[in-house]
Design a protein around this motif. Sequence first.
Motif, mmCIF file in Angstrom:
data_model
loop_
_atom_site.group_PDB
_atom_site.id
_atom_site.type_symbol
_atom_site.label_atom_id
_atom_site.label_comp_id
_atom_site.label_asym_id
_atom_site.label_seq_id
_atom_site.Cartn_x
_atom_site.Cartn_y
_atom_site.Cartn_z
ATOM 1 N N ASP A 1 -44.831 27.091 -23.679
ATOM 2 C CA ASP A 1 -44.647 27.784 -22.401
ATOM 3 C C ASP A 1 -45.018 26.935 -21.190
ATOM 4 O O ASP A 1 -45.025 27.433 -20.059
ATOM 5 C CB ASP A 1 -45.470 29.075 -22.366
ATOM 6 N N MET A 2 -45.302 25.658 -21.410
ATOM 7 C CA MET A 2 -45.680 24.814 -20.279
ATOM 8 C C MET A 2 -44.553 24.673 -19.267
ATOM 9 O O MET A 2 -44.795 24.370 -18.097
ATOM 10 C CB MET A 2 -46.125 23.434 -20.768
ATOM 11 N N ASP A 3 -43.304 24.872 -19.694
ATOM 12 C CA ASP A 3 -42.209 24.836 -18.720
ATOM 13 C C ASP A 3 -42.305 25.987 -17.731
ATOM 14 O O ASP A 3 -42.070 25.821 -16.531
ATOM 15 C CB ASP A 3 -40.849 24.825 -19.431
ATOM 16 N N LEU A 4 -42.701 27.159 -18.219
ATOM 17 C CA LEU A 4 -42.883 28.309 -17.332
ATOM 18 C C LEU A 4 -44.058 28.078 -16.381
ATOM 19 O O LEU A 4 -43.961 28.365 -15.180
ATOM 20 C CB LEU A 4 -43.123 29.575 -18.155
ATOM 21 N N TYR A 5 -45.153 27.543 -16.916
ATOM 22 C CA TYR A 5 -46.323 27.278 -16.076
ATOM 23 C C TYR A 5 -46.003 26.222 -15.021
ATOM 24 O O TYR A 5 -46.460 26.306 -13.871
ATOM 25 C CB TYR A 5 -47.517 26.829 -16.924
ATOM 26 N N SER A 6 -45.221 25.227 -15.404
ATOM 27 C CA SER A 6 -44.836 24.191 -14.449
ATOM 28 C C SER A 6 -44.010 24.788 -13.313
ATOM 29 O O SER A 6 -44.171 24.413 -12.151
ATOM 30 C CB SER A 6 -44.035 23.093 -15.164
ATOM 31 N N THR A 7 -43.130 25.719 -13.642
ATOM 32 C CA THR A 7 -42.310 26.360 -12.613
ATOM 33 C C THR A 7 -43.173 27.154 -11.644
ATOM 34 O O THR A 7 -42.913 27.169 -10.433
ATOM 35 C CB THR A 7 -41.256 27.270 -13.266
ATOM 36 N N VAL A 8 -44.215 27.781 -12.142
ATOM 37 C CA VAL A 8 -45.133 28.508 -11.263
ATOM 38 C C VAL A 8 -45.834 27.544 -10.308
ATOM 39 O O VAL A 8 -46.102 27.884 -9.146
ATOM 40 C CB VAL A 8 -46.155 29.315 -12.086
ATOM 41 N N CYS A 9 -46.114 26.319 -10.765
ATOM 42 C CA CYS A 9 -46.688 25.312 -9.867
ATOM 43 C C CYS A 9 -45.730 25.021 -8.711
ATOM 44 O O CYS A 9 -46.167 24.791 -7.576
ATOM 45 C CB CYS A 9 -47.000 24.028 -10.635
ATOM 46 N N ALA A 10 -44.422 25.011 -8.989
ATOM 47 C CA ALA A 10 -43.443 24.793 -7.930
ATOM 48 C C ALA A 10 -43.480 25.933 -6.914
ATOM 49 O O ALA A 10 -43.363 25.707 -5.708
ATOM 50 C CB ALA A 10 -42.039 24.653 -8.523
ATOM 51 N N VAL A 11 -43.671 27.152 -7.406
ATOM 52 C CA VAL A 11 -43.796 28.309 -6.507
ATOM 53 C C VAL A 11 -44.993 28.118 -5.576
ATOM 54 O O VAL A 11 -44.904 28.309 -4.360
ATOM 55 C CB VAL A 11 -43.955 29.615 -7.317
ATOM 56 N N GLN A 12 -46.116 27.728 -6.147
ATOM 57 C CA GLN A 12 -47.332 27.555 -5.344
ATOM 58 C C GLN A 12 -47.171 26.430 -4.326
ATOM 59 O O GLN A 12 -47.603 26.565 -3.171
ATOM 60 C CB GLN A 12 -48.523 27.274 -6.265
ATOM 61 N N ASN A 13 -46.575 25.322 -4.738
ATOM 62 C CA ASN A 13 -46.344 24.229 -3.792
ATOM 63 C C ASN A 13 -45.534 24.715 -2.595
ATOM 64 O O ASN A 13 -45.859 24.424 -1.434
ATOM 65 C CB ASN A 13 -45.596 23.086 -4.478
ATOM 66 N N LEU A 14 -44.447 25.412 -2.883
ATOM 67 C CA LEU A 14 -43.595 25.917 -1.804
ATOM 68 C C LEU A 14 -44.369 26.874 -0.903
ATOM 69 O O LEU A 14 -44.249 26.822 0.330
ATOM 70 C CB LEU A 14 -42.362 26.608 -2.391
ATOM 71 N N TRP A 15 -45.188 27.723 -1.498
ATOM 72 C CA TRP A 15 -45.934 28.729 -0.739
ATOM 73 C C TRP A 15 -46.919 28.069 0.218
ATOM 74 O O TRP A 15 -47.046 28.470 1.382
ATOM 75 C CB TRP A 15 -46.682 29.632 -1.715
ATOM 76 N N LEU A 16 -47.625 27.057 -0.247
ATOM 77 C CA LEU A 16 -48.589 26.379 0.614
ATOM 78 C C LEU A 16 -47.889 25.593 1.717
ATOM 79 O O LEU A 16 -48.353 25.575 2.869
ATOM 80 C CB LEU A 16 -49.483 25.464 -0.219
ATOM 81 N N ALA A 17 -46.768 24.945 1.375
ATOM 82 C CA ALA A 17 -46.011 24.238 2.405
ATOM 83 C C ALA A 17 -45.481 25.221 3.449
ATOM 84 O O ALA A 17 -45.488 24.933 4.653
ATOM 85 C CB ALA A 17 -44.854 23.466 1.764
ATOM 86 N N ALA A 18 -45.040 26.381 3.001
ATOM 87 C CA ALA A 18 -44.546 27.400 3.928
ATOM 88 C C ALA A 18 -45.656 27.857 4.874
ATOM 89 O O ALA A 18 -45.426 28.054 6.074
ATOM 90 C CB ALA A 18 -43.985 28.586 3.152
ATOM 91 N N ARG A 19 -46.865 28.007 4.340
ATOM 92 C CA ARG A 19 -47.989 28.403 5.209
ATOM 93 C C ARG A 19 -48.210 27.361 6.295
ATOM 94 O O ARG A 19 -48.427 27.697 7.468
ATOM 95 C CB ARG A 19 -49.262 28.576 4.375
ATOM 96 N N ALA A 20 -48.124 26.088 5.936
ATOM 97 C CA ALA A 20 -48.318 25.016 6.911
ATOM 98 C C ALA A 20 -47.210 25.014 7.959
ATOM 99 O O ALA A 20 -47.431 24.587 9.100
ATOM 100 C CB ALA A 20 -48.368 23.666 6.198
ATOM 101 N N GLU A 21 -46.022 25.508 7.600
ATOM 102 C CA GLU A 21 -44.882 25.527 8.519
ATOM 103 C C GLU A 21 -44.810 26.827 9.334
ATOM 104 O O GLU A 21 -43.900 27.000 10.149
ATOM 105 C CB GLU A 21 -43.573 25.369 7.729
ATOM 106 N N GLY A 22 -45.755 27.750 9.120
ATOM 107 C CA GLY A 22 -45.710 29.021 9.823
ATOM 108 C C GLY A 22 -44.677 29.985 9.271
ATOM 109 O O GLY A 22 -44.196 30.876 9.979
ATOM 110 N N ILE A 23 -44.344 29.808 8.017
ATOM 111 C CA ILE A 23 -43.349 30.658 7.351
ATOM 112 C C ILE A 23 -44.046 31.538 6.331
ATOM 113 O O ILE A 23 -44.849 31.069 5.520
ATOM 114 C CB ILE A 23 -42.266 29.802 6.675
ATOM 115 N N GLY A 24 -43.743 32.821 6.387
ATOM 116 C CA GLY A 24 -44.316 33.762 5.437
ATOM 117 C C GLY A 24 -43.519 33.795 4.152
ATOM 118 O O GLY A 24 -42.305 33.596 4.146
ATOM 119 N N VAL A 25 -44.233 34.060 3.054
ATOM 120 C CA VAL A 25 -43.605 34.180 1.741
ATOM 121 C C VAL A 25 -44.131 35.438 1.068
ATOM 122 O O VAL A 25 -45.333 35.702 1.080
ATOM 123 C CB VAL A 25 -43.916 32.951 0.847
#
Length: 231
Positions: free
Chosen positions: A138-162
């Motif tokens: 299931d590490m592929d699923l966990y890796s995909t969740v890491c992509a979600v988190q990366n995007l979420w933190l970058a969005a916070r830095a850009e002033g974008i809500g998720v």
Amino acid sequence: MSDTSNPTSPAGPFSQAERDAVYRAIETRRDVRSQFLPDPIDPDTLNRLLRAAHHAPSVGLMQPWNFLLVRDPAIKSQVAAAFTRANTEAAALFPENRRALYSSLKLAGIEQAPLNLLITCDRTRGGKVGLGRTHAPDMDLYSTVCAVQNLWLAARAEGIGVGWVSILRDTDLRTIFALPDHIVPVAYLCLGYVVELYDEPELQAKGWAKRLPLEELVFVDRWGATGDVNA
């Protein structure tokens, strides 16, 4: 002599200002449901967010994610209808003394957000035998969740809500987006600019739950064993 065929970069810490910015993004990230502005996300910013997601850690460098952008109001309407059905079912599962509060919470901004994003996991990417997945498939699923988190933190830095809409049936998402069998929908997100965010998680502000004390969640060497974390 250094190996010039494998270039490296210094591994030292960021500057204090850079570290502060990283921790600020982490600590002030919020799940946004109702504060979206109608303004579209400009292409350069969107590309930065997708690049941030694509730079997430992935076991065996499998990069199992895909990013499905959803702008069509008709498709958003289908997803919103699927959410409404699932949310009605979910409300009935909670104890009676929690249902009124549950029903008062706005748990999705599907049609309000200018952009929806479905992040999926391709369970065939990398082949049948993948580095790091031989004993933890299931590490592929966990890796995909890491992509979600990366995007979420970058969005916070850009002033974008998720906002992460989790009250959806996989079968509905598969039907709406014609997903192949080997593609797993991991996160359905609503994205858009926001003017303000809650000072604390919205569910905490509205009395649904509270953040647990960190010291109650840290063990040392074995399950349940407390000790000096800083030893």
